[in-house]
Design a protein around this motif. Structure first.
Motif, short mmCIF file in Angstrom:
data_model
loop_
_atom_site.label_atom_id
_atom_site.label_comp_id
_atom_site.label_asym_id
_atom_site.label_seq_id
_atom_site.Cartn_x
_atom_site.Cartn_y
_atom_site.Cartn_z
N ASP A 147 0.78 -1.21 -0.13
CA ASP A 147 -0.09 -0.04 0.03
C ASP A 147 1.05 1.35 0.07
N LYS A 193 -3.92 -5.73 4.53
CA LYS A 193 -2.90 -5.05 3.95
C LYS A 193 -1.52 -5.65 4.54
N SER A 199 2.79 -1.10 4.23
CA SER A 199 2.96 0.11 3.80
C SER A 199 4.20 0.48 3.09
#
Length: 178
Positions: free
Chosen positions: A129, A143, A146
């Motif tokens: 992400d 997820k 990041s």
């Protein structure tokens, strides 16, 4: 190919550990449900294959191909469906498998498109992400990592259809794509 990589961001071991974790969560959350994983081609292939190995409940898989990039490094904002689903998803629990969420424009379009098919539920799992680049609001249920706003390749991610076969995720040197 490796000499085009500025640095390795995520090695094979980190990726594998995260996928095991995601597979366990998905298996728990979708126990007893009619789960369909929809991979977004081509980038999600490696992630989807490894994720499927870690899901311990019955599930089906299908693929879609969408494009808003062409051969560019940024989204044009015009989304085209290049390959649609082979199976109906009405009444099923659909989990869209995405390699990376960048601007979110393409994925938002795809999610709206799939909602029209009346699935029982519709969620997203992404390996990477890039929240700094987000232009469209996207809700992600699962997820992996990041990541910073750098040009990433490997483990399914490409530049001009190359580098997908690297077993890690790395930062591409600027002189390669500029």
């Amino acid at each position: 190919m490796r000499d085009h990589i500025k640095k390795i961001l995520l090695d094979e071991e980190k990726i594998s550990e995260k996928i095991k974790e995601l597979g366990s969560l998905i298996s728990r959350d979708y126990e007893g449900k009619d789960l369909v994983l929809v991979g977004v081609l081509k980038g999600s292939v490696m992630f989807m294959a490894d994720l499927l190995k870690e899901i311990t409940i019955p599930c089906c898989m299908d693929f879609m191909a969408v494009s808003s990039y062409g051969n560019s490094t940024t989204s044009s904002g015009v989304v085209r469906i290049l390959k649609d689903l082979d199976f109906e998803i009405e009444g099923k629990d659909v989990l869209v498998v995405e390699d990376i969420i960048d601007s979110g424009i393409t994925l938002k379009y795809l999610m709206e498109y799939l909602k029209g098919r009346k699935p029982n539920s519709l969620e997203i799992v992404c390996l990477l992400d890039k929240p700094e680049r987000r232009k469209a609001e996207i809700g992600v249920k699962y997820k992996g990592f990041s990541v910073p706003d750098e040009f990433l390749v490997g483990y399914g991610l490409d530049y001009a259809e190359k580098y997908r076969n690297l077993p890690f995720i790395g930062v591409l040197k600027e002189e390669i794509y500029k």
